[in-house]
Design an enzyme around this catalytic site. Structure first.
Site, PDB file in Angstrom:
ATOM      1  N   GLU A   7      -4.660  -7.918  -1.975  1.00 52.21           N
ATOM      2  CA  GLU A   7      -4.022  -8.607  -3.094  1.00 52.21           C
ATOM      3  C   GLU A   7      -3.980 -10.116  -2.918  1.00 52.21           C
ATOM      4  O   GLU A   7      -4.030 -10.866  -3.899  1.00 52.21           O
ATOM      5  CB  GLU A   7      -2.603  -8.069  -3.286  1.00 52.21           C
ATOM      6  CG  GLU A   7      -1.918  -8.592  -4.537  1.00 52.21           C
ATOM      7  CD  GLU A   7      -0.595  -7.900  -4.823  1.00 52.21           C
ATOM      8  OE1 GLU A   7       0.090  -8.313  -5.786  1.00 52.21           O
ATOM      9  OE2 GLU A   7      -0.244  -6.939  -4.099  1.00 52.21           O
ATOM     10  N   GLU A  49      -6.472   6.328 -16.137  1.00 50.86           N
ATOM     11  CA  GLU A  49      -5.390   5.366 -16.302  1.00 50.86           C
ATOM     12  C   GLU A  49      -5.796   4.314 -17.320  1.00 50.86           C
ATOM     13  O   GLU A  49      -6.933   4.305 -17.816  1.00 50.86           O
ATOM     14  CB  GLU A  49      -5.048   4.709 -14.958  1.00 50.86           C
ATOM     15  CG  GLU A  49      -4.450   5.678 -13.939  1.00 50.86           C
ATOM     16  CD  GLU A  49      -4.065   5.009 -12.638  1.00 50.86           C
ATOM     17  OE1 GLU A  49      -4.389   3.826 -12.469  1.00 50.86           O
ATOM     18  OE2 GLU A  49      -3.448   5.670 -11.783  1.00 50.86           O
ATOM     19  N   ARG A  95      -6.161  -7.288 -13.734  1.00 50.34           N
ATOM     20  CA  ARG A  95      -6.707  -6.212 -12.896  1.00 50.34           C
ATOM     21  C   ARG A  95      -6.754  -4.892 -13.646  1.00 50.34           C
ATOM     22  O   ARG A  95      -5.792  -4.489 -14.293  1.00 50.34           O
ATOM     23  CB  ARG A  95      -5.843  -6.052 -11.642  1.00 50.34           C
ATOM     24  CG  ARG A  95      -6.273  -4.903 -10.731  1.00 50.34           C
ATOM     25  CD  ARG A  95      -5.349  -4.808  -9.539  1.00 50.34           C
ATOM     26  NE  ARG A  95      -4.007  -4.419  -9.916  1.00 50.34           N
ATOM     27  CZ  ARG A  95      -3.518  -3.175  -9.802  1.00 50.34           C
ATOM     28  NH1 ARG A  95      -4.294  -2.198  -9.359  1.00 50.34           N
ATOM     29  NH2 ARG A  95      -2.279  -2.908 -10.135  1.00 50.34           N
ATOM     30  N   GLN A 109       1.057   4.201  -6.267  1.00 54.46           N
ATOM     31  CA  GLN A 109       1.176   5.568  -6.776  1.00 54.46           C
ATOM     32  C   GLN A 109      -0.119   6.096  -7.384  1.00 54.46           C
ATOM     33  O   GLN A 109      -0.574   7.187  -7.075  1.00 54.46           O
ATOM     34  CB  GLN A 109       2.279   5.632  -7.841  1.00 54.46           C
ATOM     35  CG  GLN A 109       3.670   5.433  -7.315  1.00 54.46           C
ATOM     36  CD  GLN A 109       4.713   5.546  -8.416  1.00 54.46           C
ATOM     37  OE1 GLN A 109       4.379   5.654  -9.587  1.00 54.46           O
ATOM     38  NE2 GLN A 109       5.967   5.496  -8.051  1.00 54.46           N
ATOM     39  N   GLY A 124      -3.656   5.665  -7.622  1.00 53.14           N
ATOM     40  CA  GLY A 124      -4.803   6.209  -6.929  1.00 53.14           C
ATOM     41  C   GLY A 124      -5.847   5.156  -6.642  1.00 53.14           C
ATOM     42  O   GLY A 124      -5.559   3.955  -6.600  1.00 53.14           O
ATOM     43  N   HIS A 146       4.113  -7.125 -10.719  1.00 51.14           N
ATOM     44  CA  HIS A 146       3.459  -6.019 -10.025  1.00 51.14           C
ATOM     45  C   HIS A 146       2.302  -6.452  -9.139  1.00 51.14           C
ATOM     46  O   HIS A 146       2.178  -5.989  -8.005  1.00 51.14           O
ATOM     47  CB  HIS A 146       2.962  -5.014 -11.069  1.00 51.14           C
ATOM     48  CG  HIS A 146       2.276  -3.813 -10.490  1.00 51.14           C
ATOM     49  ND1 HIS A 146       2.873  -2.995  -9.561  1.00 51.14           N
ATOM     50  CD2 HIS A 146       1.041  -3.279 -10.711  1.00 51.14           C
ATOM     51  CE1 HIS A 146       2.048  -2.007  -9.235  1.00 51.14           C
ATOM     52  NE2 HIS A 146       0.932  -2.168  -9.905  1.00 51.14           N
ATOM     53  N   THR A 191       0.828  -1.208   0.000  1.00 60.69           N
ATOM     54  CA  THR A 191       0.000   0.000   0.000  1.00 60.69           C
ATOM     55  C   THR A 191       0.859   1.252   0.000  1.00 60.69           C
ATOM     56  O   THR A 191       0.574   2.222  -0.721  1.00 60.69           O
ATOM     57  CB  THR A 191      -0.922  -0.002   1.228  1.00 60.69           C
ATOM     58  OG1 THR A 191      -1.790  -1.135   1.172  1.00 60.69           O
ATOM     59  CG2 THR A 191      -1.753   1.263   1.291  1.00 60.69           C
ATOM     60  N   HIS A 224       3.629  -4.926 -14.400  1.00 56.62           N
ATOM     61  CA  HIS A 224       3.439  -3.506 -14.723  1.00 56.62           C
ATOM     62  C   HIS A 224       4.331  -3.169 -15.903  1.00 56.62           C
ATOM     63  O   HIS A 224       5.514  -3.496 -15.916  1.00 56.62           O
ATOM     64  CB  HIS A 224       3.779  -2.619 -13.530  1.00 56.62           C
ATOM     65  CG  HIS A 224       3.214  -1.239 -13.663  1.00 56.62           C
ATOM     66  ND1 HIS A 224       3.716  -0.316 -14.548  1.00 56.62           N
ATOM     67  CD2 HIS A 224       2.165  -0.638 -13.057  1.00 56.62           C
ATOM     68  CE1 HIS A 224       3.011   0.806 -14.465  1.00 56.62           C
ATOM     69  NE2 HIS A 224       2.066   0.631 -13.565  1.00 56.62           N
ATOM     70  N   ARG A 245      -3.104  -3.273 -18.942  1.00 57.73           N
ATOM     71  CA  ARG A 245      -1.701  -3.520 -18.646  1.00 57.73           C
ATOM     72  C   ARG A 245      -1.139  -4.752 -19.345  1.00 57.73           C
ATOM     73  O   ARG A 245       0.019  -4.758 -19.760  1.00 57.73           O
ATOM     74  CB  ARG A 245      -1.508  -3.645 -17.126  1.00 57.73           C
ATOM     75  CG  ARG A 245      -1.615  -2.314 -16.426  1.00 57.73           C
ATOM     76  CD  ARG A 245      -1.545  -2.468 -14.927  1.00 57.73           C
ATOM     77  NE  ARG A 245      -1.538  -1.156 -14.280  1.00 57.73           N
ATOM     78  CZ  ARG A 245      -1.621  -0.975 -12.971  1.00 57.73           C
ATOM     79  NH1 ARG A 245      -1.716  -2.021 -12.175  1.00 57.73           N
ATOM     80  NH2 ARG A 245      -1.605   0.241 -12.461  1.00 57.73           N
TER      81      ARG A 245
END
Length: 626
Positions: A423, A182, A434, A115, A117, A399, A111, A292, A340
């Site tokens: 997670e 995003e 995700r 970065q 949000g 990630h 957590t 990521h 992603r």
């Protein structure tokens, strides 16, 4: 409710043994811990338990341990991130006695490093249906619609509760909460704090709640009985301890340390996956590891790497290769803001094509880059880069685990009293991939629900009457990471998975042989290590055991999924297979081996957790890598 006379709740001080599971002197002789006879009752020394027989069949080496401290609680939370602390706070407000166990310190969580949000439905120009659509589209056909609706619908209330706790989010020029967009999102619905330090702000607000926490303590095993959870065995610098409790929440984070490069902190060692499997719960979708697409690349860099948030691309940065060409042009309609898995595969393919080990992110056209992304700017400057004038070298890294311990949207597993959130859990929200910034959302929503659900365990037996340590197969961290990074990362195939499985099994056998040889040598001349050093050694052994088991399960799941879907890509099966549009649950069999549990049903139907609960004895399929 007092769980057991003489064992008060944890108040920050260790208490030494006053119970049957603590060795005591009686008449000059040591009395051994009483043992569970399989019916939840203590049996005298010498009786043979069903659990002991199971351990022997599994080939586990177990031994009694001396318990140096103990406590009691109505809910034990394992993990100190957003899901765990949200649950702990909610339970505490409802009058439950709570204890949080954390391997590290107050900020040693995933957590803390988040970065981007929190994805939450915006008050204008957005809807629950729109957020659901984006989530399901990113999930590549495996999101459970009921779970998606349930969790997305709870987002606004969960954020409001966090704001009431003191979390401060960035505001726009109009004085309203600022929102960005995003990858995979159709609109600007991501709220953020400190520019690119949302996770740090969430962690700060939750830490400020002042919850009872025991730092530097790792859970060794969740103890169960006929009615479900009965307690937790833990280890710290004070030695082995036991917490008597009818409810345990696994909120341990991810499995990033399976790989040489990760955005996860050092403590992301899949502890919760192993604890759940040992306790009898099912896991699913572990083959879906999200890489990521953009972490800061430095030559020779390993371990946790600085994340370059998708929000940078959301503000206009573009991905280019070493020749200045777009990486995602023609790959997806959303280009650099594609989900992603799409972007990671595009980067991996371009790197293979050009023979390079990174591409670049060009954010030079973003106005106010330093103010909007102060954390990223600091990481770049530390690497000798100025993102205002330099291209940022990036590459994919492990990630997020999209799967995990199978739960319902309230965090309940198939083991009464055992919950999972964050997670480590597989709620059905993420499917095969995700959607960006849905993780903090899930942690807040499901964490709060677990805190409320734990009250249902009040009155259940919560006494641990036997303490035995588990010696699990494990291999060295470096060897494990090398195997998984080479054969089970962004792109996989049959031969690579088979090679990884074979190498892992050989390494397990070698390590067990080495430990046996070491255990037969005399240790008379060995000076006992300091308590802190000994605790660190024990925790590292637990972590390596958890990583080894999780790697075996992941490889089994990846081999069983003979298709490409979401963030699981098989070069030998490049297309999706409609017959595999379902999750693949895995449990440990009676011998402790991971086995696939076939479970029919589509994501639009009943939840996997519900189907598993209705058919707990479904036959397993023992599988080797095909």
């Amino acid at each position: 409710m007092v769980l057991r006379p003489g064992v008060p709740p944890f108040d920050g001080r260790y208490r030494r043994g006053v119970t049957r599971c603590r060795r005591r002197r009686t008449g000059g002789r040591r009395r051994e811990p009483r043992r569970d006879d399989g019916r939840g009752q203590g049996s005298p020394r010498g009786g043979r338990r069903a659990g002991q027989a199971r351990s022997e069949r599994r080939g586990e080496m177990t031994a009694p341990v001396s318990i140096e401290w103990e406590a009691a609680a109505d809910l034990v939370v394992i993990g100190g991130g957003v899901a765990g602390l949200t649950a702990a706070r909610t339970a505490s407000l409802r009058g439950l006695r709570v204890l949080v166990l954390s391997k590290g310190g107050p900020t040693d969580t995933s957590t803390q490093y988040a970065q981007g949000g929190i994805a939450v439905v915006a008050p204008q120009g957005d809807s629950i249906e729109s957020h659901m659509h984006d989530t399901v589209e990113a999930g590549a056909g495996l999101c459970e619609v009921e779970a998606v609706r349930s969790i997305v619908s709870g987002g606004q209330d969960a954020v409001a509760a966090l704001t009431d706790l003191g979390a401060v989010f960035d505001l726009g020029r109009d004085g309203q909460i600022s929102r960005t967009r995003e990858g995979g999102h159709s609109t600007r619905r991501i709220i953020h704090a400190g520019g690119d330090a949302t996770g740090a702000e969430v962690q700060r607000a939750l830490n400020a709640a002042g919850l009872p926490m025991l730092f530097g303590a790792a859970a060794c095993e969740v103890v169960t009985g006929p009615s479900g959870v009965r307690g937790v065995i833990a280890v710290s610098d004070k030695g082995f301890g036991v917490v008597h409790t009818p409810a345990v929440l696994l909120a341990t984070g991810g499995l990033g340390q399976l790989y040489a490069l990760s955005t996860n902190p050092p403590g992301a060692t899949a502890d919760g996956i192993a604890l759940a499997l040992w306790a009898g719960a099912a896991v699913a979708d572990l083959e879906f590891v999200q890489f990521h697409p953009t972490v800061l690349y430095t030559p020779g860099g390993t371990g946790r790497r600085p994340l370059i948030s998708e929000a940078v691309r959301g503000e206009g940065a573009i991905l280019v290769d070493s020749e200045g060409n777009s990486v995602t042009a023609g790959i997806h309609p959303r280009g650099d803001l594609a989900p992603r898995d799409v972007v990671s595969r595009a980067i991996a393919a371009r790197m293979r094509e050009l023979g390079t080990d990174h591409v670049y992110l060009d954010g030079r056209a973003i106005d106010g880059f330093v103010q909007r992304f102060p954390t990223i700017t600091a990481s770049c400057l530390a690497a000798g880069l100025d993102p205002r004038v330099d291209l940022i070298p990036v590459a994919p890294a492990a990630h997020y685990q999209c799967g995990g311990v199978v739960t319902d949207p309230h965090g309940r597993t198939g083991v009464p009293g055992l919950y999972a959130a964050g997670e480590v859990a597989r709620t059905g929200l993420h499917g095969a991939n995700r959607l960006a910034s849905n993780s903090l959302l899930e942690g807040l929503v499901v964490g709060e629900r677990v805190g409320a659900a734990a009250a249902e365990r009040q009155g259940e037996p919560a006494e641990v009457t036997e303490i035995r340590t588990r010696t699990m197969p494990r291999v060295s961290r470096a060897a494990l990471q090398q195997v998984m990074t080479t054969h089970a990362s962004v792109v996989r195939d049959r031969d690579g998975l088979a090679e990884a499985t074979a190498r892992l099994e050989r390494a397990v056998l070698r390590s067990m042989s080495t430990r046996f040889a070491q255990s037969t040598r005399t240790a008379a001349a060995v000076v006992p290590p300091e308590p802190e050093v000994l605790a660190a050694q024990r925790i590292a052994e637990l972590e390596d055991g958890a990583l080894t088991l999780t790697a075996r399960v992941l490889l089994l799941a990846a081999a069983a999924r003979t298709e490409s879907r979401g963030c699981h890509t098989r070069s030998d099966h490049p297309e999706s297979d409609p017959s595999l549009r379902h999750s693949i649950p895995i449990r440990l069999d009676s011998d402790g081996h991971p086995d696939v549990r076939p479970m029919a049903g589509e994501p639009e139907g009943p939840l996997l957790a519900t189907r598993l609960a209705a058919d707990p004895d479904a036959p397993a399929i023992s599988m080797a890598v095909p």
